[in-house]
Design a protein around this motif. Structure first.
Motif, PDB file in Angstrom:
ATOM      1  N   LYS A  77      38.392  36.654  32.832  1.00  0.00           N
ATOM      2  CA  LYS A  77      39.605  37.434  33.103  1.00  0.00           C
ATOM      3  C   LYS A  77      40.827  36.569  32.826  1.00  0.00           C
ATOM      4  O   LYS A  77      41.847  37.053  32.323  1.00  0.00           O
ATOM      5  CB  LYS A  77      39.624  37.897  34.559  1.00  0.00           C
ATOM      6  N   GLY A  78      40.714  35.276  33.166  1.00  0.00           N
ATOM      7  CA  GLY A  78      41.811  34.355  32.895  1.00  0.00           C
ATOM      8  C   GLY A  78      41.980  34.061  31.420  1.00  0.00           C
ATOM      9  O   GLY A  78      43.102  33.959  30.909  1.00  0.00           O
ATOM     10  N   PHE A  79      40.869  33.931  30.699  1.00  0.00           N
ATOM     11  CA  PHE A  79      40.927  33.644  29.265  1.00  0.00           C
ATOM     12  C   PHE A  79      41.441  34.840  28.457  1.00  0.00           C
ATOM     13  O   PHE A  79      42.122  34.655  27.447  1.00  0.00           O
ATOM     14  CB  PHE A  79      39.542  33.258  28.742  1.00  0.00           C
ATOM     15  N   PHE A  80      41.087  36.060  28.873  1.00  0.00           N
ATOM     16  CA  PHE A  80      41.411  37.254  28.075  1.00  0.00           C
ATOM     17  C   PHE A  80      42.180  38.292  28.908  1.00  0.00           C
ATOM     18  O   PHE A  80      41.687  39.399  29.154  1.00  0.00           O
ATOM     19  CB  PHE A  80      40.124  37.880  27.529  1.00  0.00           C
ATOM     20  N   PRO A  81      43.406  37.962  29.335  1.00  0.00           N
ATOM     21  CA  PRO A  81      44.150  38.893  30.197  1.00  0.00           C
ATOM     22  C   PRO A  81      44.587  40.175  29.480  1.00  0.00           C
ATOM     23  O   PRO A  81      44.867  41.184  30.124  1.00  0.00           O
ATOM     24  CB  PRO A  81      45.369  38.067  30.628  1.00  0.00           C
ATOM     25  N   ARG A  82      44.657  40.139  28.158  1.00  0.00           N
ATOM     26  CA  ARG A  82      45.126  41.317  27.402  1.00  0.00           C
ATOM     27  C   ARG A  82      43.973  42.141  26.831  1.00  0.00           C
ATOM     28  O   ARG A  82      44.203  43.103  26.108  1.00  0.00           O
ATOM     29  CB  ARG A  82      46.069  40.867  26.276  1.00  0.00           C
ATOM     30  N   ASN A  83      42.753  41.736  27.136  1.00  0.00           N
ATOM     31  CA  ASN A  83      41.578  42.505  26.698  1.00  0.00           C
ATOM     32  C   ASN A  83      40.866  43.082  27.909  1.00  0.00           C
ATOM     33  O   ASN A  83      41.283  42.859  29.049  1.00  0.00           O
ATOM     34  CB  ASN A  83      40.647  41.604  25.884  1.00  0.00           C
ATOM     35  N   HIS A  84      39.804  43.816  27.679  1.00  0.00           N
ATOM     36  CA  HIS A  84      39.087  44.485  28.768  1.00  0.00           C
ATOM     37  C   HIS A  84      37.879  43.642  29.182  1.00  0.00           C
ATOM     38  O   HIS A  84      36.874  43.594  28.469  1.00  0.00           O
ATOM     39  CB  HIS A  84      38.637  45.884  28.329  1.00  0.00           C
ATOM     40  N   VAL A  85      37.994  42.967  30.307  1.00  0.00           N
ATOM     41  CA  VAL A  85      36.902  42.172  30.852  1.00  0.00           C
ATOM     42  C   VAL A  85      36.317  42.926  32.033  1.00  0.00           C
ATOM     43  O   VAL A  85      37.034  43.258  32.987  1.00  0.00           O
ATOM     44  CB  VAL A  85      37.385  40.773  31.294  1.00  0.00           C
ATOM     45  N   GLU A  86      35.025  43.237  31.981  1.00  0.00           N
ATOM     46  CA  GLU A  86      34.388  44.086  32.985  1.00  0.00           C
ATOM     47  C   GLU A  86      33.270  43.328  33.694  1.00  0.00           C
ATOM     48  O   GLU A  86      32.814  42.275  33.233  1.00  0.00           O
ATOM     49  CB  GLU A  86      33.816  45.353  32.324  1.00  0.00           C
ATOM     50  N   TYR A  87      32.810  43.917  34.803  1.00  0.00           N
ATOM     51  CA  TYR A  87      31.840  43.260  35.696  1.00  0.00           C
ATOM     52  C   TYR A  87      30.741  44.267  36.012  1.00  0.00           C
ATOM     53  O   TYR A  87      31.026  45.369  36.488  1.00  0.00           O
ATOM     54  CB  TYR A  87      32.575  42.842  36.969  1.00  0.00           C
ATOM     55  N   PHE A  88      29.486  43.901  35.734  1.00  0.00           N
ATOM     56  CA  PHE A  88      28.391  44.861  35.878  1.00  0.00           C
ATOM     57  C   PHE A  88      27.204  44.176  36.549  1.00  0.00           C
ATOM     58  O   PHE A  88      26.409  43.494  35.908  1.00  0.00           O
ATOM     59  CB  PHE A  88      27.978  45.374  34.496  1.00  0.00           C
ATOM     60  N   ILE A  89      27.128  44.322  37.881  1.00  0.00           N
ATOM     61  CA  ILE A  89      25.973  43.813  38.615  1.00  0.00           C
ATOM     62  C   ILE A  89      25.450  44.931  39.501  1.00  0.00           C
ATOM     63  O   ILE A  89      26.042  46.017  39.569  1.00  0.00           O
ATOM     64  CB  ILE A  89      26.324  42.566  39.465  1.00  0.00           C
ATOM     65  N   SER A  90      24.369  44.702  40.184  1.00  0.00           N
ATOM     66  CA  SER A  90      23.823  45.703  41.098  1.00  0.00           C
ATOM     67  C   SER A  90      24.883  46.105  42.115  1.00  0.00           C
ATOM     68  O   SER A  90      25.588  45.252  42.656  1.00  0.00           O
ATOM     69  CB  SER A  90      22.593  45.142  41.815  1.00  0.00           C
ATOM     70  N   TYR A  91      25.000  47.413  42.386  1.00  0.00           N
ATOM     71  CA  TYR A  91      26.057  47.859  43.312  1.00  0.00           C
ATOM     72  C   TYR A  91      25.587  47.939  44.762  1.00  0.00           C
ATOM     73  O   TYR A  91      26.235  48.555  45.603  1.00  0.00           O
ATOM     74  CB  TYR A  91      26.659  49.200  42.886  1.00  0.00           C
ATOM     75  N   TYR A  92      24.463  47.296  45.063  1.00  0.00           N
ATOM     76  CA  TYR A  92      23.964  47.330  46.435  1.00  0.00           C
ATOM     77  C   TYR A  92      24.381  46.080  47.218  1.00  0.00           C
ATOM     78  O   TYR A  92      24.223  44.958  46.735  1.00  0.00           O
ATOM     79  CB  TYR A  92      22.428  47.408  46.452  1.00  0.00           C
ATOM     80  N   ASP A  93      24.926  46.298  48.426  1.00  0.00           N
ATOM     81  CA  ASP A  93      25.084  45.192  49.365  1.00  0.00           C
ATOM     82  C   ASP A  93      23.702  44.805  49.901  1.00  0.00           C
ATOM     83  O   ASP A  93      23.415  43.647  50.164  1.00  0.00           O
ATOM     84  CB  ASP A  93      25.968  45.609  50.553  1.00  0.00           C
TER      85      ASP A  93
END
Length: 658
Positions: A77-93
């Protein structure tokens, strides 16, 4: 296609430039697999970022560990602030999959707690992949699990344009089909509300903004973003693409076909059970599936809908399930897959399928699920490794698998921009290892530096901690019985100097960035095995490679092959770095890294203490507290402090019940 733009005050070092150039040329020449062999502290993440920039390809970065995924997400996110950086992990607590233990006749119901913010981030990832070209997704093993058909998900979009004629009745019906719920009281993600000619929609993948539609009759007159908490107007939009609330949402026609296929499969399976005199299994299956069919007919969704994924996606039995990879491939463009810490990640990916299959076969055999549930599965390793994307394996200690796959396209990054040398290694007799370590640790602690100790068993970690505490050393232990939140607090406490020594087993290897640690002690280093293999030893010693005074002591009675190889590799790297430093006038200096905030929810507790008699408080005051807590919750989630966000969410829920 929009270009990837790096934002950084640093530029690649000579060693990084060579690796970047080699990898980029390798991919452009058509090589499907390549490996980056980079020592700890050599700036592999920055190299990865520059490879993405040069190739200008959508990128999926996978790792075996959620904590590492969060760290990578923050960095990219810091390296590419003008692009779309997304996060995809299991959504379970918390997640307990359904299972059946025949010998005890014990059925374990699926139990889970979904983290709303992680679910939003997953939806944001798939929506971005279908909307933009400049997307980087940081993912865990969750990327290998089944998702809905991307083409079907894309077909469920709602395109809204100012000036278009649109019946509000038809719009509301479409929203319901897409999984959105009407909620005029408490507006949350995945909801819509209606107030006369104004319709508010809170996209399931947005954080704190929603979309407001203002109609004049059937004409969409105006459309703009607004802040959900403050209800303040934001930017106007002329066109907006709205995606469904789940990747498993399908259109009405596909749903009807799926329901019919499920009914046919149920009839066939019931016939099998009855013919084999398995009446209990038949009744069990009939009751469960018919209830799910009722829910699918009524709402388009049901609990455990993923078990019917094969029917909902229209795939054949045994066909490779759709996964996050298909959201990259749906556009038909080249993309890059980076497997971080590949020496751990690839074996983990390989083992996923068998464990999942074994559990589900039992459920199918005893009538808890239809056979089609077996097709709701993670990718087999061969399916994963043969995906169309270009693969880059990244590790300080790659295994034979990735080296063989890369077929010579291996690029080394041995030099550290900090000039730090690999740690000095000392071997001492293990007969007096506890006493010898105590003397060495005292010297390190006197310099206000820290000590990491690796042992072979939980019991030894606990006993050694107790012994050193009695001798006056501030020490704690860490092993698999300690939950993730407490582990984070332990690492943070070590860095802050709350204690000086941390003892663990194999939790002190990949991904821990601890510049304050200058001494690594490996107890019983000659006990050959997984915890004392060549790879494990190199990774463990790497934890001392971020401090100018870094040293490693191995306690052993003999030198094993693993020890010998690890020592030779480390010493060669040390010599190479030293020669480079002398030739270029580089003075080594310790690495630095900010210490993250604690996960404790002090501010929330303070607010709640002011409201001890909440039941006597006016509703307006309670609403103010909820508003403030919600702000903190969204901020914590935005910073990837999910445990803190979950605690705040629970407090909000408590207040709402008053």
């Amino acid at each position: 296609m929009k270009n990837f733009e790096i934002s950084s005050k640093f530029s690649p070092s000579d060693d990084q430039k060579k690796a970047i150039e080699g990898i980029v040329n390798s991919v452009k020449s058509g090589s499907h697999y390549q490996t980056l062999l980079g020592v700890t502290g050599s700036g592999k993440t920055f190299t990865m970022a520059n490879v993405i920039k040069e190739l200008n390809m959508p990128t999926l970065i996978m790792t075996h560990n959620k904590s590492l995924a969060a760290q990578l997400y923050s960095e990219f996110k810091g390296f590419f602030p003008r692009n779309h950086v997304e996060y995809f992990i299991s959504y379970y607590d918390y997640y307990q999959p359904e299972a059946y233990i025949p010998r005890q006749d014990l059925f374990i119901e699926k139990d889970s707690s979904i983290n709303d913010e992680l679910e939003r981030l997953r939806l944001s990832a798939t929506a971005s992949l279908l909307s933009f070209d400049d997307v980087i997704t940081i993912a865990s093993v969750s990327a290998n699990y089944g998702l809905g058909n991307p083409a079907e998900y894309q077909g469920m979009v709602l395109i809204l344009e100012v000036g278009a004629n649109l019946s509000s009745k038809a719009l509301l019906r479409k929203l319901v089909d897409m999984g959105y719920k009407r909620n005029d009281s408490f507006f949350d993600r995945g909801d819509f509300r209606v107030n006369g000619d104004v319709i508010d929609i809170y996209p399931a993948y947005f954080s704190d903004e929603a979309i407001r539609l203002e109609f004049f009759g059937d004409e969409l007159e105006e459309m703009y973003h607004f802040d959900v908490l403050e209800n303040k107007r934001g930017s106007s939009v002329n066109k907006f693409i709205l995606y469904a609330t789940s990747q498993f949402i399908v259109g009405e026609d596909r749903l009807k076909i799926a329901i019919k296929e499920i009914e046919v499969e149920l009839e066939k399976r019931l016939k099998f059970f009855n013919e084999n005199d398995k009446l209990v299994e038949a009744q069990r299956l009939k009751q469960r599936v018919e209830f799910d069919l009722e829910m699918l007919n009524a709402t388009g969704m049901c609990k455990g809908v993923e078990n019917y994924a094969r029917h909902l996606t229209g795939q054949a039995p045994g066909q490779t399930p759709y996964s996050l990879f298909d959201y990259y491939e749906v556009k038909g463009v080249d993309y890059l897959v980076i497997v971080d810490e590949s020496h751990v990640s690839l074996p983990q990916f390989r083992g996923m399928y068998a464990g999942d299959r074994s559990r589900k076969e039992t459920l199918v055999e005893y009538g808890f699920r239809l056979p089609s549930a077996l097709d709701n599965r993670p990718l087999m390793f061969d399916e994963f490794i043969s995906k169309r994307g270009f693969f880059l394996f990244v590790s300080a200690t790659p295994n034979e698998l990735e080296l063989n796959l890369s077929n010579g396209h291996i690029y080394e990054q041995i030099l550290r921009p900090t000039g730090l040398l690999d740690p000095e290694i000392t071997i001492k007799d293990s007969d007096n290892q506890v006493e010898l370590l105590y003397d060495m640790a005292k010297e390190v602690i006197a310099r206000n530096e820290r000590v990491l100790v690796t042992v072979l068993t939980k019991k030894m970690a606990e006993e050694l901690s107790r012994y050193y505490l009695e001798l006056g050393i501030k020490v704690k232990y860490m092993h698999s019985d300690i939950d993730a939140v407490e582990r984070n607090e332990l690492i943070r406490g070590l860095r802050f100097g709350d204690f000086d020594m941390l003892i663990g087993i194999n939790l002190l290897r990949e991904g821990l960035d601890l510049p304050e640690v200058s001494l690594i002690a490996i107890m019983d280093a000659d006990k050959e095995g997984f915890l004392r293999s060549r790879t494990s030893l190199i990774q463990t010693m790497g934890r001392a490679a971020r401090n100018l005074n870094g040293k490693v002591v191995m306690f052993a009675k003999k030198i094993t092959n693993s020890m010998k190889e690890a020592i030779e590799i480390t010493q060669n790297r040390r010599k190479y770095q030293d020669e480079y430093n002398r030739a270029h006038g580089i003075i080594p200096h310790s690495a630095t890294r900010n210490i993250e905030d604690s996960l404790k929810v002090d501010d929330a507790a303070e607010l709640l203490n002011k409201a001890k008699k909440m039941e006597k408080m006016p509703a307006t005051e309670r609403a103010k507290i909820i508003k403030e807590l919600r702000k903190q919750m969204l901020e914590a989630a935005k910073n990837l402090e999910f445990e803190k966000a979950a605690a705040l969410r629970d407090e909000i829920a408590k207040i709402k019940t008053i």
